[in-house]
Design a protein around this motif. Structure first.
Motif, short mmCIF file in Angstrom:
data_model
loop_
_atom_site.label_atom_id
_atom_site.label_comp_id
_atom_site.label_asym_id
_atom_site.label_seq_id
_atom_site.Cartn_x
_atom_site.Cartn_y
_atom_site.Cartn_z
N THR A 189 5.86 4.04 -4.97
CA THR A 189 5.67 3.42 -3.65
C THR A 189 5.69 4.53 -2.62
OG1 THR A 189 8.07 3.11 -3.53
CG2 THR A 189 6.76 1.22 -4.25
N GLY A 190 5.20 4.21 -1.42
CA GLY A 190 5.19 5.24 -0.39
C GLY A 190 4.39 4.76 0.79
N ILE A 191 4.31 5.60 1.79
CA ILE A 191 3.61 5.19 3.00
C ILE A 191 3.21 6.43 3.78
CG2 ILE A 191 5.43 5.03 4.74
CD1 ILE A 191 4.49 2.03 5.07
N SER A 325 -0.60 3.60 -8.82
CA SER A 325 0.52 2.68 -8.61
C SER A 325 0.84 2.57 -7.12
CB SER A 325 1.74 3.15 -9.40
OG SER A 325 2.84 2.32 -9.14
N LEU A 326 0.80 3.70 -6.45
CA LEU A 326 1.09 3.76 -5.01
C LEU A 326 0.16 2.82 -4.24
CD1 LEU A 326 2.94 5.52 -3.16
CD2 LEU A 326 1.09 7.17 -3.03
N ALA A 327 -1.10 2.80 -4.66
CA ALA A 327 -2.09 1.96 -3.97
C ALA A 327 -1.82 0.47 -4.22
CB ALA A 327 -3.49 2.33 -4.44
N GLN A 328 -1.02 0.18 -5.25
CA GLN A 328 -0.68 -1.22 -5.57
C GLN A 328 0.79 -1.52 -5.29
OE1 GLN A 328 -2.32 -2.35 -9.59
NE2 GLN A 328 -2.91 -0.18 -9.55
N ARG A 329 1.37 -0.76 -4.38
CA ARG A 329 2.76 -1.00 -3.97
C ARG A 329 3.71 -1.11 -5.15
NH1 ARG A 329 3.66 -4.58 1.44
NH2 ARG A 329 2.98 -2.95 2.86
N GLY A 330 3.58 -0.20 -6.08
CA GLY A 330 4.59 -0.11 -7.12
C GLY A 330 4.25 -0.72 -8.46
N ALA A 331 3.11 -1.37 -8.56
CA ALA A 331 2.76 -1.98 -9.85
C ALA A 331 2.78 -0.91 -10.94
CB ALA A 331 1.38 -2.63 -9.78
N VAL B 186 9.04 -6.25 -1.83
CA VAL B 186 9.85 -5.22 -2.47
C VAL B 186 9.20 -4.78 -3.78
CG1 VAL B 186 11.97 -6.23 -1.52
CG2 VAL B 186 11.24 -6.80 -3.85
N SER B 187 9.56 -3.55 -4.17
CA SER B 187 9.23 -3.06 -5.51
C SER B 187 10.51 -2.44 -6.06
CB SER B 187 8.12 -2.00 -5.41
OG SER B 187 8.08 -1.23 -6.61
N GLY B 330 8.46 -2.80 -11.33
CA GLY B 330 8.04 -2.32 -10.01
C GLY B 330 6.93 -3.09 -9.33
N ALA B 331 6.39 -4.09 -9.99
CA ALA B 331 5.31 -4.84 -9.34
C ALA B 331 5.81 -5.42 -8.02
CB ALA B 331 4.84 -5.97 -10.26
N SER B 332 4.97 -5.37 -7.01
CA SER B 332 5.37 -5.82 -5.68
C SER B 332 5.63 -7.32 -5.67
CB SER B 332 4.24 -5.47 -4.69
OG SER B 332 4.58 -5.89 -3.40
N VAL B 333 6.75 -7.73 -5.10
CA VAL B 333 7.12 -9.14 -5.01
C VAL B 333 7.42 -9.47 -3.55
CG1 VAL B 333 8.86 -10.86 -5.65
CG2 VAL B 333 8.03 -9.23 -7.37
#
Lengths: 337, 337, 337, 337
Positions: A189-191, A325-331, B186-187, B330-333
């Motif tokens: 994750t990141g921004i 993964s970053l582009a998918q918010r942590g997937a 969240v992730s 880590g999937a975004s929820v």
């Protein structure tokens, strides 16, 4: 004597040049950089070396055996490929290239030509990382539970790559070298806080085939510089604080309380650390000097470097998965085999 | 004088009892615990208080106005509900309950009966967190970029909840109070190193409606205890180190370099921190004493506590989302609205 | 059960009372203090104990076996003497009395009556000081070269004694206990920054029969509290930092370079510490609890306490010599035999 | 361009040569050293400079304007005198000479010949010492109460001078520059742990005409390197920790409690520091680069250096008095006017 040309004389290049120049195994022959002011600086500091704004001059030079590439990552592949094709051994800055496919291409080219291809993962040559590898590989830490690293910088934003490619890259090589295994999946994750710019803060979790977990916290916008790594095993734990002048490595005897003994629990709640602590003295060697010696050894003997193309390739594969993964918010994203 | 009964005299309960006993706003009346040895200890330290192994005795007691609940989280809902139904004001340990639905039920019950319902998010009452809220809410830090917290413990494993419910819970309340906003997604990643036990290490990233990002690193298996929080804004940054005896809060003037000025860049690379630093002196007040006073105020005036049921509910919603994400590596929820 | 009365309920007295009250070897019977507000506080915290503004009531009480005296030093002698004459065992705050002659008098009185006379040099009972004694007495440090201590406080000025009597007193007992020897001569310097008040800053060098040297830097006017002691031997060195939460004791392997090897010299100049470092885990025991147990043991068995009258006497002799030297700006003064 | 010759290429000489070489105000012409291996190293690093084993060659060279002397102290006087007599400006290592009389002789010679005579008290040119001088001279600290310094090294024993001449020399120049006054009397103690060798541990107290007191703790046999200075005034206090990478200078608001308010007293006893703390950012300038520029300025304009012969002379007078006091175990010795 390995005769060396260096491409790029910006921030890191001068360190390479200095170490090649003072090494008794190498001879600094030429420096290439697009900026003629930098070349003038190189000439002042190293009277007698050649300079050029055209890297191709180095590839063409008969008196150059090896080329070190210290440019922005986007140029690594073209320059390294051209160097290999010209029959030069190559030391390339990390990350090795902008894609895993490019890394693979370079590995193949070097193999075909029987040339040394080494990636400048400098940390691997520090006494601290060597000590951590010893502690893990001899089993002194026991089964490895986690690797946890914080690597944050003071407001220096890059515009070509995101913070994972700039800072997490160090941990990816350390993990492979110290733990002796590579991640199978990642969640990142990141921004970005600057519109249009790459992510300046990122968090990367790595999963392995076993129950080891690794996490790296990287950030270009911190008030204080931090470089701290924890490795925890079933027997002992290590804290590596790169910025601590006198106790870079601390080894702790470990304690876990699984039972319900209230007194033990209170002790752990009130305590500040577990077990005895031991801070081994480390050699004061400069990592880059050791790396330059190792590069010369590998060229002369034809053995694979500790930080060979395969390590560079593995590192870039993880960075690619992390960016996805970053582009998918942590997937969770699998790392390519 | 608010007459108080406390349920649970394990690790935290004695702190509640001590603070109620020494407060000039409250009177400690009775303690309930399943363990009669603990009750004997309570009697020795507080001659004259009643003790019982049955919490219902406290609900039935006409001379008790308020009940504080300091038990494992699985019992919070039933005990708090019974207390409210018996007309008692309630202070409940965090996390408020084992599910957001239970939290909502308690909020409704308290509202219906016009009783005070407060959650023991003690950190909110510390001088350090108060100072951070001031710095953020007055705009001194500028626009908030990130909240980054490391909260790791020494080998004390819980068996009823995972490490997020045990440790991240602190940050979730601090984020809501200091930043004045709640996460929308969240992730989370993490792992358990003890077969069958809840996760003992976890990483939680929180996304907000704006470009703020928050991250919490929680771990029951660290060699050293760490409690460090960074809040970075567009103007200044704060480092909160709870374990630092003399400089818990440090405020840094910030610097970012976006340009290509090599000298500036080198300075940032070589530097260890940015700008001037200022460490304000903080009051030495015990947070729990301030909290007990606030509880008495809220009961007497009917105003909502800083750490009311809504905060407790918001915190549990994030924990529920985090647990879901954790199960998916880590999937975004999204956090429930 | 030793039945105890405590005289003085100011800063330290409450700690004594708490430890006697919670000890299973002692019973707190009565507290005396001139200030009735303090006595009221004592009654609130310890329902059931007797209080009085007249210390003589404690001496006269048949149900009191031992008296602990925690008053300003000027009252120690009279109170301790009266207690002994009334047949009570005595624990007296440090420094033992305002003059060595008074200390001797108390020792003789206790000996004549076969009563336990103990001085409250609390540090001796800390796990850290016990560990240092072990390291010295087992020879692990080798021959002792020096003891060097910094003990500085935050602006709290006493008006009855100078800073040596207030703070150096700790080191004098630690030196005797850990090194097992006493100084033969001293040189002290210092100054008062408040007209008419005792010295608030002082430096004390102590000479021994051999080539050990000891130095104590004490100061009531420091911006930060410091409690750090170095003991250096021919084999190893110890750093004791009382305020460090997790590594109070650090043991360093030592290195000296006497030769002219430039490389070795450069390494020492550039280095930050010598050899490996080892930080043993220390027990978390409260020193005063151990001390109270030891007091009870000594009373019951008739053995001499670790911190007996002789140690109190030796400490005061050094303080007397130091005060003489201070008045002569450092001139060497022999410590009375 | 000031054309410079440097005598002595051991530990410090190379730093001088590097700074002269990179300065745009100076030109490195020649290096003299007795050891031809060192001269070979100088030639490798600085192709084009002349080298000689005979310092007289530098005095005789028409193309040399200034000579820097970086040899053991016993040779300073003869070399500096010869340089001045040959019409060269002189920068001499500290301490300036082995006796105050020799210092005076050099000052007179330089004055007679209108040559610049500067002593290499490098600390004076650090941003930290400049900041401390500002804080004192602007009155921000108030009336100065004390200067207290700990300067201890890792087992590197000198054989020509004792530890005061090696380490306290730094503080003596800092005291004169920052406080703007010189001691009138001293008391020093110390000891040698190597038979026949100079004192390796020493403590020096300095008295002034007013109630300021200064103390320096110097030691060649410490387990950890320490470089910490406290300056306390009636308004504020400064802590200067040279080895702290990010917060070398900390300024504390001060608090003294003279009254008997028990609550205030308890707060100070329990506290770890007083008032707010402020750590100003310091420039990252290398002191020696600034010093070299200042040397060139002074030569060109004929103004007196900050670290002129008078400062060097004052420092040596204090060292002479300290050595006398040391021999008498601390007896007060007046500093010669």
């Amino acid at each position: 004597m390995i005769k060396v040309g260096v491409i790029g004389f910006g921030y890191w290049g001068p360190n390479l040049v200095r170490n090649f120049a003072t090494s008794d195994r190498c001879k600094m022959v030429a420096v290439a950089d697009l900026d003629s002011k930098r070349l003038a600086a190189a000439e002042r500091s190293y009277p007698g070396i050649r300079t050029t704004t055209n890297p191709a001059d180095l590839f063409a030079a008969a008196d150059i055996d090896a080329v070190a590439i210290s440019t922005p990552v986007q140029y690594h592949f073209d320059l390294a490929l051209a160097a290999l094709q010209a029959g030069k051994h190559v030391l390339v800055e990390k990350p090795m290239a902008a894609s895993a496919a490019d890394c693979r291409r370079l590995i193949d080219e070097a193999a075909k030509r029987k040339l040394t291809l080494m990636v400048d993962h400098t940390f691997i040559y520090t006494p601290a990382v060597q000590k951590m590898r010893d502690l893990v590989q001899t089993g002194e830490l026991g089964e490895i539970y986690y690797y946890d690293s914080v690597r944050v910088n003071l407001g220096l934003f890059q515009h070509d790559v995101n913070v994972l490619w700039d800072l997490a890259v160090h941990d990816l090589s350390i993990i492979e070298y110290v733990l002796g295994k590579v991640p199978v999946a990642v969640s990142a994750t990141g921004i970005s806080h600057v519109p249009g710019a790459p992510e300046n803060i990122a968090y990367l979790t790595m999963f392995f085939e076993d129950s080891t977990i690794a996490h790296v916290n990287v950030n270009w916008l911190a008030p204080v510089k931090v470089r701290q790594t924890l490795i925890s095993g079933s027997k002992k734990m290590v804290v590596f604080n790169e910025l601590e002048p006198s106790e870079k490595i601390k080894v702790y005897d470990k304690g876990i309380v699984l039972n319900d003994d209230q007194e033990q629990i209170n002790k752990l709640i009130a305590g500040y650390r577990t077990g005895d602590m031991w801070a081994p003295q480390l050699a004061g060697t400069e990592a880059l000097a050791a790396e330059v010696r190792h590069f010369a050894d590998c060229i002369e003997t034809g053995t694979a470097p500790l930080t060979d193309g395969e390590m560079g390739y593995n590192v870039v594969k993880v960075l690619e998965a992390a960016s996805k993964s970053l582009a998918q918010r942590g997937a969770s994203v699998a790392v390519e085999r």
